[in-house]
Design an enzyme around this catalytic site. Structure first.
Site, PDB file in Angstrom:
ATOM      1  N   ARG A  77      10.981  -3.571  10.417  1.00 13.31           N
ATOM      2  CA  ARG A  77       9.902  -2.802  11.041  1.00 13.31           C
ATOM      3  C   ARG A  77       9.446  -3.569  12.279  1.00 13.31           C
ATOM      4  O   ARG A  77       9.194  -4.771  12.186  1.00 13.31           O
ATOM      5  CB  ARG A  77       8.759  -2.633  10.030  1.00 13.31           C
ATOM      6  N   ARG A 113      -1.694  -8.773  13.101  1.00 14.41           N
ATOM      7  CA  ARG A 113      -2.148  -7.771  12.124  1.00 14.41           C
ATOM      8  C   ARG A 113      -3.030  -8.416  11.069  1.00 14.41           C
ATOM      9  O   ARG A 113      -4.015  -7.822  10.620  1.00 14.41           O
ATOM     10  CB  ARG A 113      -0.947  -7.073  11.480  1.00 14.41           C
ATOM     11  N   LYS A 119       0.817  -1.214   0.000  1.00 14.29           N
ATOM     12  CA  LYS A 119       0.000   0.000   0.000  1.00 14.29           C
ATOM     13  C   LYS A 119       0.859   1.275   0.000  1.00 14.29           C
ATOM     14  O   LYS A 119       0.573   2.198  -0.743  1.00 14.29           O
ATOM     15  CB  LYS A 119      -0.931   0.040   1.231  1.00 14.29           C
ATOM     16  N   ARG A 130      11.108  -6.749   4.539  1.00 13.37           N
ATOM     17  CA  ARG A 130      10.941  -5.294   4.607  1.00 13.37           C
ATOM     18  C   ARG A 130      11.822  -4.667   5.695  1.00 13.37           C
ATOM     19  O   ARG A 130      11.993  -5.224   6.768  1.00 13.37           O
ATOM     20  CB  ARG A 130       9.473  -4.999   4.891  1.00 13.37           C
ATOM     21  N   ARG A 138      -9.852   1.472   8.096  1.00  6.98           N
ATOM     22  CA  ARG A 138      -9.555   0.077   8.377  1.00  6.98           C
ATOM     23  C   ARG A 138     -10.716  -0.613   9.081  1.00  6.98           C
ATOM     24  O   ARG A 138     -10.606  -1.797   9.409  1.00  6.98           O
ATOM     25  CB  ARG A 138      -8.334  -0.022   9.279  1.00  6.98           C
TER      26      ARG A 138
HETATM   27  P1  AMP Z   1       0.376   0.403   8.331  1.00 12.28           P
HETATM   28  O1  AMP Z   1       1.661   1.106   8.122  1.00 12.28           O
HETATM   29  O2  AMP Z   1      -0.734   0.950   7.456  1.00 12.28           O
HETATM   30  O3  AMP Z   1       0.495  -1.084   8.242  1.00 12.28           O
HETATM   31  O4  AMP Z   1      -0.085   0.730   9.843  1.00 12.28           O
HETATM   32  C1  AMP Z   1       0.734   0.342  10.943  1.00 12.28           C
HETATM   33  C2  AMP Z   1      -0.064   0.327  12.216  1.00 12.28           C
HETATM   34  O5  AMP Z   1      -0.601   1.632  12.488  1.00 12.28           O
HETATM   35  C3  AMP Z   1      -1.274  -0.595  12.224  1.00 12.28           C
HETATM   36  O6  AMP Z   1      -0.921  -1.939  12.511  1.00 12.28           O
HETATM   37  C4  AMP Z   1      -2.107   0.044  13.347  1.00 12.28           C
HETATM   38  O7  AMP Z   1      -1.569  -0.261  14.617  1.00 12.28           O
HETATM   39  C5  AMP Z   1      -1.887   1.525  13.091  1.00 12.28           C
HETATM   40  N1  AMP Z   1      -2.888   2.063  12.149  1.00 12.28           N
HETATM   41  C6  AMP Z   1      -2.662   2.533  10.893  1.00 12.28           C
HETATM   42  N2  AMP Z   1      -3.803   2.922  10.301  1.00 12.28           N
HETATM   43  C7  AMP Z   1      -4.789   2.699  11.203  1.00 12.28           C
HETATM   44  C8  AMP Z   1      -6.203   2.871  11.181  1.00 12.28           C
HETATM   45  N3  AMP Z   1      -6.850   3.339  10.090  1.00 12.28           N
HETATM   46  N4  AMP Z   1      -6.894   2.532  12.288  1.00 12.28           N
HETATM   47  C9  AMP Z   1      -6.273   2.052  13.387  1.00 12.28           C
HETATM   48  N5  AMP Z   1      -4.956   1.844  13.462  1.00 12.28           N
HETATM   49  C10 AMP Z   1      -4.201   2.155  12.387  1.00 12.28           C
END
Ligand code: AMP
Length: 213
Positions: free
Chosen positions: A151, A162, A13, A121, A85
């Site tokens: 990460r 996740r 993404k 990653r 989400r």
């Molecule tokens: P990502 O980089 O999009 O995978 O997001 C990393 C982490 O940020 C996720 O595992 C959540 O803990 C938090 N996070 C990101 N976007 C959201 C969202 N829309 N709602 C809740 N938590 C989020």
């Protein structure tokens, strides 16, 4: 044009959203980047949310909603990466003033491929920007740092969490947009350039519709 990007962890993404932003002149808003930056900088938002992010759990909408509302306010053209989400977040977004989502891109990737991609990653140790193992010695495009590390939430047990959260809370968002005729499904298998070509073609078609409508 306002877009949202949905997909399992490791669907690419962040990379796709950055390329869409450059190609179609959109502002790239990543809630994951925003939270990682807040946590690296030790801001109150970062302190409140770090434990959720590290555990692979969703940050509560009561905390994140206002942050997103503020970021999208006044932006005509954006790609939201990692938000919404949950269906609750999708409804919140739809109700914001001047928000009219033109399409929800759903990047579909099988679970086996996700695990393989996440294991490879790395992120910038200073600012948390996502990089690739292949360019591990390169300077971070965001802050110039040269130290890369896995990460923290890509550890296998956190990835499992996740993915479970994704299946339970985020998969219904796909139906939310499908029911509203906004879903654009992209086959996310294969190498990055193949996936990008599919994304670019789909969004070019949407952009044409947007101009005509
Ligand atoms: P990502 O980089 O999009 O995978 O997001 C990393 C982490 O940020 C996720 O595992 C959540 O803990 C938090 N996070 C990101 N976007 C959201 C969202 N829309 N709602 C809740 N938590 C989020």
């Amino acid at each position: 044009m306002q877009l949202v990007l949905i997909g399992p962890p490791g669907a690419g993404k962040g990379t796709i959203a950055a390329r869409l932003a450059a190609r179609f002149g959109l502002v790239h808003l990543s809630t994951g980047d925003l939270l990682r930056e807040a946590s690296a900088a030790g801001t109150p938002l970062g302190e409140k949310t770090k434990a959720y992010v590290d555990a692979g759990r969703l940050v509560p909408q009561e905390i994140l909603g206002e942050v997103v509302a503020e970021r999208v306010r006044g932006e005509r053209a954006f790609v939201l990466d990692g938000y919404p989400r949950t269906v609750e977040q999708a409804e919140f977004l739809a109700a914001l003033p001047a928000v009219g989502i033109a399409g929800a891109l759903y990047v579909a990737v099988p679970e086996g491929e996700i695990v393989r991609r996440l294991a490879a990653r790395v992120v910038c140790a200073s600012c948390g920007a996502v990089g690739e193992t292949a360019v591990e010695n390169a300077a971070c495009p965001k802050c110039g740092g040269t130290a890369w590390e896995p990460r923290p939430d890509d550890r296998p047990e956190t990835v499992a969490e996740r993915y479970a959260v994704y299946m339970q809370d985020t998969a219904p968002v796909i139906d939310y947009y499908r029911d509203r005729g906004l879903l654009v499904e992209i086959d996310g298998k294969g190498d990055r350039e193949e996936v990008w070509a599919r994304v670019e073609a789909a969004v070019a078609a949407l952009a044409g519709d947007d101009d005509n409508g």
